[in-house]
Write a protein that holds these residues in place. Structure first.
Motif, PDB file in Angstrom:
ATOM      1  N   GLY A   9       0.817  -1.195   0.000  1.00 19.97           N
ATOM      2  CA  GLY A   9       0.000   0.000   0.000  1.00 19.97           C
ATOM      3  C   GLY A   9       0.858   1.255   0.000  1.00 19.97           C
ATOM      4  N   GLY A  10       0.200   2.394  -0.147  1.00 24.56           N
ATOM      5  CA  GLY A  10       0.921   3.653  -0.149  1.00 24.56           C
ATOM      6  C   GLY A  10       0.102   4.756  -0.741  1.00 24.56           C
ATOM      7  N   LEU A  11       0.776   5.847  -1.042  1.00 23.45           N
ATOM      8  CA  LEU A  11       0.149   7.025  -1.635  1.00 23.45           C
ATOM      9  C   LEU A  11       0.461   7.049  -3.125  1.00 23.45           C
ATOM     10  CD1 LEU A  11      -1.281   9.791  -1.397  1.00 23.45           C
ATOM     11  CD2 LEU A  11       0.962  10.773  -0.868  1.00 23.45           C
ATOM     12  N   VAL A  12      -0.558   7.208  -3.934  1.00 22.03           N
ATOM     13  CA  VAL A  12      -0.382   7.240  -5.383  1.00 22.03           C
ATOM     14  C   VAL A  12      -1.329   8.276  -5.969  1.00 22.03           C
ATOM     15  CG1 VAL A  12      -2.089   5.404  -5.771  1.00 22.03           C
ATOM     16  CG2 VAL A  12      -0.264   5.770  -7.446  1.00 22.03           C
ATOM     17  N   GLN A  13      -0.934   8.856  -7.074  1.00 23.08           N
ATOM     18  CA  GLN A  13      -1.803   9.814  -7.746  1.00 23.08           C
ATOM     19  C   GLN A  13      -2.878   9.095  -8.545  1.00 23.08           C
ATOM     20  OE1 GLN A  13       0.787  12.401 -10.047  1.00 23.08           O
ATOM     21  NE2 GLN A  13       0.764  13.917  -8.396  1.00 23.08           N
ATOM     22  N   GLN A 110      -2.813   0.437   3.986  1.00 26.81           N
ATOM     23  CA  GLN A 110      -3.504   1.660   3.573  1.00 26.81           C
ATOM     24  C   GLN A 110      -3.157   2.009   2.127  1.00 26.81           C
ATOM     25  OE1 GLN A 110      -5.667   3.887   5.383  1.00 26.81           O
ATOM     26  NE2 GLN A 110      -5.921   4.768   3.331  1.00 26.81           N
ATOM     27  N   VAL A 111      -4.187   2.285   1.365  1.00 30.71           N
ATOM     28  CA  VAL A 111      -4.033   2.798   0.004  1.00 30.71           C
ATOM     29  C   VAL A 111      -4.688   4.168  -0.048  1.00 30.71           C
ATOM     30  CG1 VAL A 111      -4.679   2.507  -2.421  1.00 30.71           C
ATOM     31  CG2 VAL A 111      -3.917   0.527  -1.076  1.00 30.71           C
ATOM     32  N   THR A 112      -3.932   5.155  -0.459  1.00 27.35           N
ATOM     33  CA  THR A 112      -4.443   6.514  -0.574  1.00 27.35           C
ATOM     34  C   THR A 112      -4.188   7.010  -1.992  1.00 27.35           C
ATOM     35  OG1 THR A 112      -3.979   6.944   1.761  1.00 27.35           O
ATOM     36  CG2 THR A 112      -4.371   8.847   0.345  1.00 27.35           C
ATOM     37  N   VAL A 113      -5.252   7.416  -2.647  1.00 24.52           N
ATOM     38  CA  VAL A 113      -5.160   7.908  -4.023  1.00 24.52           C
ATOM     39  C   VAL A 113      -5.487   9.389  -4.010  1.00 24.52           C
ATOM     40  CG1 VAL A 113      -5.909   7.605  -6.401  1.00 24.52           C
ATOM     41  CG2 VAL A 113      -5.904   5.638  -4.836  1.00 24.52           C
ATOM     42  N   SER A 114      -4.533  10.189  -4.427  1.00 23.03           N
ATOM     43  CA  SER A 114      -4.738  11.637  -4.445  1.00 23.03           C
ATOM     44  C   SER A 114      -5.242  12.083  -5.808  1.00 23.03           C
ATOM     45  CB  SER A 114      -3.427  12.345  -4.113  1.00 23.03           C
ATOM     46  OG  SER A 114      -2.454  12.067  -5.100  1.00 23.03           O
ATOM     47  N   SER A 115      -6.045  13.129  -5.789  1.00 21.92           N
ATOM     48  CA  SER A 115      -6.627  13.623  -7.037  1.00 21.92           C
ATOM     49  C   SER A 115      -5.720  14.647  -7.701  1.00 21.92           C
ATOM     50  CB  SER A 115      -7.995  14.236  -6.765  1.00 21.92           C
ATOM     51  OG  SER A 115      -7.871  15.268  -5.810  1.00 21.92           O
TER      52      SER A 115
END
Length: 115
Positions: A9-13, A110-115
């Protein structure tokens, strides 16, 4: 004792990709039905994708075509490839292994997708 450990998991656009891994100890994932579930804040935990002992897969309808579940019997790991990610995919992703009356869960990633 069965242990499932998720990672990846992680932060991705938005539009990006991630691959989640579910590694198992104490059991062979090939002998179980293994699924990925996700839970966003304030929402229930929903099925994302499932793979059974025979390799048959099933997906939540809205995710078909973007997410792919697979299993590596040698590595004893189940993967979730997630492409074209959207902000609404943001959630904690959990691995589940099911056999009869038994359910085993990982700790989540956690998976976080930023806009």
């Amino acid at each position: 004792q069965v242990q499932l450990v998720e990672s990846g998991g992680g932060l991705v656009q938005a539009g990006g990709s991630l691959r989640l891994s579910c590694a198992a100890a104490g059991t062979r994932l090939a002998a179980l039905t293994v699924g990925w579930y996700r839970q966003a804040p304030g929402k229930q935990r929903d099925m994302v994708a499932v793979i059974n002992q025979g390799g048959t897969t099933n997906y939540a309808e809205p995710l078909k075509g973007r997410f792919t579940i697979s299993r590596d019997n040698v590595e004893n790991t189940v993967y979730l490839q997630m492409n074209s990610l959207k902000p609404e995919d943001t959630a904690v992703y959990y691995c589940n292994a099911h056999l009869g009356a038994y359910d085993f869960w990982g700790q989540g990633t956690q998976v976080t997708v930023s806009s």
